[in-house]
Motif scaffolding. Sequence first.
Motif, PDB file in Angstrom:
ATOM      1  N   ALA A 138       0.836  -1.209   0.000  1.00 55.81           N
ATOM      2  CA  ALA A 138       0.000   0.000   0.000  1.00 55.81           C
ATOM      3  C   ALA A 138       0.868   1.255   0.000  1.00 55.81           C
ATOM      4  O   ALA A 138       2.078   1.194   0.232  1.00 55.81           O
ATOM      5  CB  ALA A 138      -0.906  -0.010   1.220  1.00 55.81           C
ATOM      6  N   ASP A 188       0.627   3.673   2.152  1.00 52.85           N
ATOM      7  CA  ASP A 188       1.076   3.797   3.542  1.00 52.85           C
ATOM      8  C   ASP A 188       1.235   2.391   4.092  1.00 52.85           C
ATOM      9  O   ASP A 188       0.256   1.694   4.328  1.00 52.85           O
ATOM     10  CB  ASP A 188       0.034   4.562   4.376  1.00 52.85           C
ATOM     11  N   VAL A 222       1.715  -0.602   6.520  1.00 52.63           N
ATOM     12  CA  VAL A 222       1.234  -0.804   7.882  1.00 52.63           C
ATOM     13  C   VAL A 222       1.820  -2.084   8.463  1.00 52.63           C
ATOM     14  O   VAL A 222       1.856  -3.117   7.798  1.00 52.63           O
ATOM     15  CB  VAL A 222      -0.306  -0.922   7.898  1.00 52.63           C
ATOM     16  N   PHE A 223       2.285  -1.976   9.695  1.00 48.42           N
ATOM     17  CA  PHE A 223       2.828  -3.141  10.391  1.00 48.42           C
ATOM     18  C   PHE A 223       2.380  -3.090  11.844  1.00 48.42           C
ATOM     19  O   PHE A 223       1.810  -2.106  12.283  1.00 48.42           O
ATOM     20  CB  PHE A 223       4.367  -3.124  10.350  1.00 48.42           C
ATOM     21  N   TYR A 224       2.699  -4.129  12.583  1.00 54.05           N
ATOM     22  CA  TYR A 224       2.582  -4.047  14.040  1.00 54.05           C
ATOM     23  C   TYR A 224       3.760  -3.191  14.490  1.00 54.05           C
ATOM     24  O   TYR A 224       4.913  -3.632  14.450  1.00 54.05           O
ATOM     25  CB  TYR A 224       2.629  -5.443  14.657  1.00 54.05           C
ATOM     26  N   GLU A 225       3.438  -1.966  14.867  1.00 50.79           N
ATOM     27  CA  GLU A 225       4.489  -0.956  15.058  1.00 50.79           C
ATOM     28  C   GLU A 225       5.471  -1.304  16.169  1.00 50.79           C
ATOM     29  O   GLU A 225       6.627  -0.922  16.130  1.00 50.79           O
ATOM     30  CB  GLU A 225       3.861   0.414  15.324  1.00 50.79           C
ATOM     31  N   TRP A 236       6.567  -4.180  16.923  1.00 48.41           N
ATOM     32  CA  TRP A 236       7.382  -5.350  16.591  1.00 48.41           C
ATOM     33  C   TRP A 236       8.503  -4.939  15.642  1.00 48.41           C
ATOM     34  O   TRP A 236       8.341  -3.989  14.858  1.00 48.41           O
ATOM     35  CB  TRP A 236       6.534  -6.428  15.903  1.00 48.41           C
ATOM     36  N   PHE A 279       5.134 -13.199  11.790  1.00 45.81           N
ATOM     37  CA  PHE A 279       3.673 -13.181  11.939  1.00 45.81           C
ATOM     38  C   PHE A 279       3.000 -13.475  10.601  1.00 45.81           C
ATOM     39  O   PHE A 279       2.108 -14.322  10.503  1.00 45.81           O
ATOM     40  CB  PHE A 279       3.240 -11.820  12.485  1.00 45.81           C
ATOM     41  N   GLN A 280       3.473 -12.804   9.560  1.00 42.27           N
ATOM     42  CA  GLN A 280       2.866 -13.010   8.236  1.00 42.27           C
ATOM     43  C   GLN A 280       3.160 -14.408   7.707  1.00 42.27           C
ATOM     44  O   GLN A 280       2.348 -14.997   6.997  1.00 42.27           O
ATOM     45  CB  GLN A 280       3.386 -11.957   7.264  1.00 42.27           C
ATOM     46  N   ARG A 324       3.206 -17.107   9.270  1.00 48.09           N
ATOM     47  CA  ARG A 324       2.281 -18.081   9.833  1.00 48.09           C
ATOM     48  C   ARG A 324       0.922 -18.037   9.146  1.00 48.09           C
ATOM     49  O   ARG A 324       0.137 -18.966   9.239  1.00 48.09           O
ATOM     50  CB  ARG A 324       2.134 -17.854  11.342  1.00 48.09           C
ATOM     51  N   LEU A 325       0.644 -16.932   8.468  1.00 44.28           N
ATOM     52  CA  LEU A 325      -0.679 -16.791   7.849  1.00 44.28           C
ATOM     53  C   LEU A 325      -0.667 -17.007   6.336  1.00 44.28           C
ATOM     54  O   LEU A 325      -1.688 -17.327   5.739  1.00 44.28           O
ATOM     55  CB  LEU A 325      -1.260 -15.406   8.163  1.00 44.28           C
TER      56      LEU A 325
END
Lengths: 228, 314
Positions: free
Chosen positions: B106, B108, B110-113, B115, B123-124, B126-127
């Motif tokens: 994107a 902007d 975006v992440f788990y800020e 981490w 994290f990604q 695993r999904l």
Amino acid sequence: MIELIKAEMAYRKWSYVMMMLMPFVVWALAMFFIQIDESLEADAQYAALFSLASSLLVICMRVPHMIHQTSVEENRIQLLAILPISPRSLAMSQTLPYLIFVSLFSVLGLGVMMVMQVGNVVFPAMLLVNCTLAAIVFGLLSFFIMELLTLLPKWSKMVLWIVCILFPFMLLRMVSETLFGISSYLGQSLGMMTTSIKLVFVGLVFFFGHIVLFTRMRDDFSVRRRYP
Amino acid sequence: MIAYTVYVDHEQCEQSTERDSLRGVSLLLQIEAATKSFPGFALGPLSLELEPGMVLGFAGPNGAGKTTTLKMIMGLLQPDSGELHFLDSSIDRRLGAWKNEIGYVAEDQVFYEGWNGSQNLEFQARLHGGWCMDRAEGLAKRLDLDLAKQARNLSRGNRVKLALVSALSYQPRLLLLDEPTSGLDPITRTEVLDLLLEYTSCGERSVLFSTHIIPDLARIADIVTFINDGLIIRSGAPADITETWRKIRFRFPFKEIDLPGVVMHKVDGDVHLVVTSELQESKKKLEGLGAMIGDSHPISLEEAAVYILKGGTS
């Protein structure tokens, strides 16, 4: 989805720690003020502070989550929305951690209450039970409404919006009556509730309960609306 | 049927990319007359086709509808009307598995800020099916990205890098990039463009990327699509544009002259300067009218983009 829920819980862990600590902070403050203002009768002191602290606690439980609902949080949901999970799982991943947390919180509160049924220790336990019960009911309610929305066609959403506004008011009345009953029972057993204070308490729970419910619903609706 | 496994071992990573080939799939992505309206803006009807192995560049001014189009493909926005087909099938938005075949960077990121880069990637991993951690780490190294830094401490350029690493690590069929090279230094920008070319080199993966940086399009895009006010106004290969568009100077006694394909026309006395997309026809007409044709020059894709997006008026 379990991975996502684990990530969500890990992400919000400090919010949860804050929520866990808050009742004890409120309790400590309550004790502090009781000691300062000795002119009040003991039952009035307890009851007033109980009402105030209950309301504060509900707010405190909600505030960390509300803080997340900034543009940063909106963006974070975008991160989740591009993952290979269904919109329903995404919405559940937002609601379930909340429910899991309040359930744990409730068990903890009940545990504290059962183990330490003496003196002032009952006071924070009552706060825990009241607020977690409210949170669970509100959380479950919004969760089931969300699930209902998923099953229904698009045109029905407007009708549901109206129902969602009216229905919780009716249900909340029942919830607050129930909470009032529990509080009243516990309060009477300690001999510390007056009628006026009971009314204040019901009013506050009713009012802040709505805040909890509607912010929770707003979050879930936000996810559903943005990522159909 | 595509089966996924998350691999972290390098040798296994090679196997993880062995998804079913695209036998029988002629179009990776097909958009048919899609529309989306917001207050004050309407996108479409927009139709677009993307073949396997193709890099499609999306160019247009701010607010033209580039991001809206990408979000619509990614399922972040639902079209008001029209059809979106991915891998020859209509996208079922109630499911999530199809997103494993699309990578999205994107505007902007975006992440788990809280981490760091590694934690965000884990994290990604695993999904996402087909994720290769070795590949992710290799890409991070190649892009000179420090995975130990918390996401909130990453600069704009490094956030783009981390998003790219995420999107490339599970090797999706289609990569959607929204302004991927803006904010990057020239070295990293070149590296990213090289990565994209490598990514599509097998002929089964495609890239759709929007950008303001036209030289990037000239370098890697097979097709450039110009969009303005929510509508596609021109689409073609960059070489076709640069080879057929010409800036012609000629002398002609009258101010008004009607030439085919003219997108710019300036007059100074009897000296005319035009930019035309139809060189031969324009020259033929000028010769017929007795104009004295002077020099003619090819124009860059960037110049052409300006004329196209301005609406082709003088």
